[in-house]
Enzyme design. Structure first.
Site, PDB file in Angstrom:
ATOM      1  N   HIS A 104      -7.818  34.120 -81.853  1.00 24.33           N
ATOM      2  CA  HIS A 104      -7.337  35.490 -81.620  1.00 24.33           C
ATOM      3  C   HIS A 104      -5.986  35.688 -82.284  1.00 24.33           C
ATOM      4  O   HIS A 104      -5.158  34.773 -82.317  1.00 24.33           O
ATOM      5  CB  HIS A 104      -7.289  35.838 -80.130  1.00 24.33           C
ATOM      6  CG  HIS A 104      -6.375  35.000 -79.292  1.00 24.33           C
ATOM      7  ND1 HIS A 104      -5.023  35.264 -79.153  1.00 24.33           N
ATOM      8  CD2 HIS A 104      -6.608  33.910 -78.529  1.00 24.33           C
ATOM      9  CE1 HIS A 104      -4.474  34.383 -78.336  1.00 24.33           C
ATOM     10  NE2 HIS A 104      -5.408  33.540 -77.948  1.00 24.33           N
ATOM     11  N   ASP A 146      -3.555  38.011 -81.539  1.00 31.29           N
ATOM     12  CA  ASP A 146      -2.439  38.499 -80.727  1.00 31.29           C
ATOM     13  C   ASP A 146      -1.735  37.344 -80.037  1.00 31.29           C
ATOM     14  O   ASP A 146      -2.254  36.224 -79.953  1.00 31.29           O
ATOM     15  CB  ASP A 146      -2.918  39.514 -79.697  1.00 31.29           C
ATOM     16  CG  ASP A 146      -3.931  38.926 -78.717  1.00 31.29           C
ATOM     17  OD1 ASP A 146      -4.852  38.223 -79.174  1.00 31.29           O
ATOM     18  OD2 ASP A 146      -3.812  39.172 -77.497  1.00 31.29           O
ATOM     19  N   ASP A 193      -0.031  29.724 -79.460  1.00 32.15           N
ATOM     20  CA  ASP A 193      -1.219  30.236 -78.801  1.00 32.15           C
ATOM     21  C   ASP A 193      -1.416  31.670 -79.273  1.00 32.15           C
ATOM     22  O   ASP A 193      -0.707  32.567 -78.840  1.00 32.15           O
ATOM     23  CB  ASP A 193      -1.026  30.182 -77.283  1.00 32.15           C
ATOM     24  CG  ASP A 193      -2.139  30.856 -76.507  1.00 32.15           C
ATOM     25  OD1 ASP A 193      -3.214  31.097 -77.070  1.00 32.15           O
ATOM     26  OD2 ASP A 193      -1.912  31.156 -75.315  1.00 32.15           O
ATOM     27  N   GLU A 199      -6.792  39.384 -77.046  1.00 29.42           N
ATOM     28  CA  GLU A 199      -7.314  38.359 -76.139  1.00 29.42           C
ATOM     29  C   GLU A 199      -6.432  38.221 -74.913  1.00 29.42           C
ATOM     30  O   GLU A 199      -6.926  38.109 -73.783  1.00 29.42           O
ATOM     31  CB  GLU A 199      -7.414  37.022 -76.882  1.00 29.42           C
ATOM     32  CG  GLU A 199      -8.153  35.933 -76.097  1.00 29.42           C
ATOM     33  CD  GLU A 199      -7.240  35.062 -75.251  1.00 29.42           C
ATOM     34  OE1 GLU A 199      -7.766  34.232 -74.486  1.00 29.42           O
ATOM     35  OE2 GLU A 199      -5.997  35.222 -75.318  1.00 29.42           O
ATOM     36  N   GLU A 200      -5.123  38.226 -75.114  1.00 23.22           N
ATOM     37  CA  GLU A 200      -4.207  37.907 -74.032  1.00 23.22           C
ATOM     38  C   GLU A 200      -4.105  39.002 -72.973  1.00 23.22           C
ATOM     39  O   GLU A 200      -3.812  38.716 -71.821  1.00 23.22           O
ATOM     40  CB  GLU A 200      -2.806  37.622 -74.601  1.00 23.22           C
ATOM     41  CG  GLU A 200      -2.737  36.455 -75.576  1.00 23.22           C
ATOM     42  CD  GLU A 200      -2.909  35.101 -74.910  1.00 23.22           C
ATOM     43  OE1 GLU A 200      -3.252  35.065 -73.708  1.00 23.22           O
ATOM     44  OE2 GLU A 200      -2.711  34.090 -75.586  1.00 23.22           O
ATOM     45  N   ASP A 218      -8.678  27.340 -79.671  1.00 21.91           N
ATOM     46  CA  ASP A 218      -7.745  27.994 -78.756  1.00 21.91           C
ATOM     47  C   ASP A 218      -7.496  27.198 -77.483  1.00 21.91           C
ATOM     48  O   ASP A 218      -7.273  27.778 -76.427  1.00 21.91           O
ATOM     49  CB  ASP A 218      -8.264  29.397 -78.406  1.00 21.91           C
ATOM     50  CG  ASP A 218      -7.240  30.230 -77.656  1.00 21.91           C
ATOM     51  OD1 ASP A 218      -6.039  29.924 -77.760  1.00 21.91           O
ATOM     52  OD2 ASP A 218      -7.638  31.179 -76.956  1.00 21.91           O
ATOM     53  N   HIS A 240       2.744  31.051 -72.942  1.00 13.76           N
ATOM     54  CA  HIS A 240       3.013  32.288 -72.202  1.00 13.76           C
ATOM     55  C   HIS A 240       4.422  32.312 -71.611  1.00 13.76           C
ATOM     56  O   HIS A 240       4.700  33.138 -70.742  1.00 13.76           O
ATOM     57  CB  HIS A 240       1.974  32.532 -71.098  1.00 13.76           C
ATOM     58  CG  HIS A 240       0.571  32.694 -71.595  1.00 13.76           C
ATOM     59  ND1 HIS A 240      -0.467  33.084 -70.769  1.00 13.76           N
ATOM     60  CD2 HIS A 240       0.029  32.523 -72.822  1.00 13.76           C
ATOM     61  CE1 HIS A 240      -1.584  33.143 -71.470  1.00 13.76           C
ATOM     62  NE2 HIS A 240      -1.301  32.797 -72.724  1.00 13.76           N
TER      63      HIS A 240
END
Length: 489
Positions: free
Chosen positions: A76, A78, A115, A145-146, A169, A461
């Site tokens: 992904h 993003d 990530d 995705e996030e 991922d 994150h």
């Protein structure tokens, strides 16, 4: 930036360095999508966007590999936009600033975007290559995705010929993932009446900072502090003795899939109670720090501040405090089938006050995860119930399924063999308590045989996100060996 681009393997790191230059928070991927389309078109690759905005790129096999099975690769584009409170950074316009910190690459005060930028970079490097043998390739680079898995949710059948898919991922070198948790958002709105600040009151700002935070799936079982829970606990203790205490504003956490690291609460008390408020806060802070011995950098402060415009009515305030106490947070249960894996959990992610069109409310967002779709929904209802009892409106939204493991997967068997040949040991085969897009991709492409893997990434994150340099090189070497080993049709 050039230092990062020159790391080995250089074909991968140069693309990751470029991705760091391009703002790409979830739901704002237009710049990175344009860059990748330009990249593909400049190299004569077959590239397009699907109806939702995912990027699909195809590349023919290298000579001698035309009879191999077509391989799909997926990541992904993003990234999670998290920064420290004292970091001046606009994720919509500013570049990420990566740097080498010993054996790791990290970023200055923000998430790094390894990530899933490392996975994207690996795919771009393979698509760009002219000397790496590979079968026919199909790349799927998804959006959002996030923040909602919007790209994967809206993928339609008919775009791909591949039967095999590599998802790049996950975040531990030497581990192959064949299953994941599903999730559902719990969105809450608790209305309240904004009242004038009592005339004799002083205002204070309660700040909770320095928590480790982290990924609300991967790190939810590590016992880390939740800033929203900590702030509410201190306010509740103070109000128990100082019943005239009033809440003015709340602002805790930032993203549904990040464990809250910071929370800021403005409260008021009668001027004569100011000293006692400070004593209560200091007592609670000491107790909490002793309990959270894994949160060495926890910093809680109570400082006098300017008077707010209004405060919350006392009845709604009490209901809110009790609901936040009652809200489940952390692991609900561990898996009985998979050792050491969380089965079901909740992250009390976001608490914020707002006034819009004359209506004041507290917005609360949680993310429930589970290896079981039915347990996911039931725990979501449990979380919602804590707030509905307080008179709030609560809804379950944005549900996505888990990914059921297939231990008989031919792709898994191939990847285990390749790893054993390279390393002399067997890889670990795991299920992850986090959302991978594979569960959603299986709906339009139920025939896909899928395995997920990646390099070692820590603290995803959060602004402490970092990726291990050596593991990126090992990941790249393994990726290419798997690609070269794809069997004939």
């Amino acid at each position: 930036m050039s230092t990062i681009a020159e790391l080995n393997p250089q074909p991968l790191w140069k693309h990751f360095a470029k991705l760091c230059e391009i703002p790409r928070p979830s739901k704002h991927e237009d710049k990175v999508v344009a860059y990748i389309l330009d990249f593909a078109n400049a190299r004569g690759l077959d590239a397009k966007l699907d109806q939702i905005g995912n990027i699909i790129i195809k590349k023919p096999a290298t000579p001698g590999m035309e009879d191999r099975k077509t391989l799909a690769m997926q990541s992904h584009v993003d990234m999670v936009p998290q920064k420290n409170a004292d970091t001046d950074h606009d994720f919509l316009t500013d570049s990420i600033k990566p740097y080498i910190d010993g054996e790791w690459v990290t970023a200055e005060g923000t998430t790094l975007g390894a990530d899933n930028g490392i996975g994207v970079a690996a795919i771009l490097a393979l698509l760009e290559s002219t000397d790496i043998p590979h079968p026919p390739l199909e790349a799927l680079l998804t959006i959002d995705e996030e923040a909602g898995m919007t790209g994967a949710k809206n993928l339609q059948p008919g775009h791909f010929e591949a039967e095999l898919l590599l998802n790049l991922d996950t975040e531990d070198e030497g581990e192959l993932y064949v299953g994941c948790a599903g999730g559902v958002d719990v969105n809450v709105a608790l209305p309240y009446t904004a009242e004038p600040v009592p005339a004799d009151h002083k205002a204070f700002k309660l700040s909770v900072r320095g928590l480790r935070g982290g990924h609300s799936g991967l790190d939810i079982d590590k016992g880390r502090g939740n800033a929203n829970k900590i702030a509410n606990r201190i306010v509740d203790a103070a109000q128990t003795e100082l019943d005239a205490l009033r809440i003015a504003t709340l602002d805790g956490g930032s993203l549904r899939n990040a464990i809250p690291r910071e929370s800021f609460t403005v409260i008021t008390v009668p001027a004569g109670n100011a000293a006692r408020l400070m004593e209560i806060a200091l007592q609670q802070i000491a107790i909490i720090k002793a309990e959270l011995d894994n949160e060495a950098k926890l910093d809680v402060a109570l400082d006098e501040c300017e008077a707010p415009e209004s405060v919350m009515d006392s009845a709604s305030q009490r209901k809110l405090i009790l609901a936040l106490r009652a809200c489940p947070n952390g692991v609900e249960r561990m898996s009985t089938a998979l050792d050491g894996i969380a089965d079901t959990s909740n992250n009390l992610a976001r608490v914020v006050t707002e006034t819009e069109d004359g209506t004041s409310r507290v917005r609360i967002q949680c993310l429930v995860r589970s290896l079981s779709d039915s347990a996911r929904d039931q725990h979501g209802l449990n979380v919602a119930a804590a707030f509905e009892l307080a008179g709030a409106d609560a809804s379950l939204d944005n549900a996505y399924p888990g990914w059921t493991p297939n231990m008989q997967s031919p792709l898994l068997a191939l990847m285990k063999d390749v790893y054993k040949e390279m390393e002399g040991t067997d890889p670990e085969v795991k299920v992850i308590h986090a959302g991978l897009e594979c569960g959603l991709l299986a709906k339009p492409y139920p025939h896909w045989d899928m395995v997920s893997f990646g390099p070692t990434i820590r603290r995803a994150h959060s602004p402490e996100e970092r990726v291990h340099i050596e593991s990126v090189g090992n990941f790249w070497d393994y990726f290419l060996k798997v690609v070269e080993a794809i069997p004939e049709r």
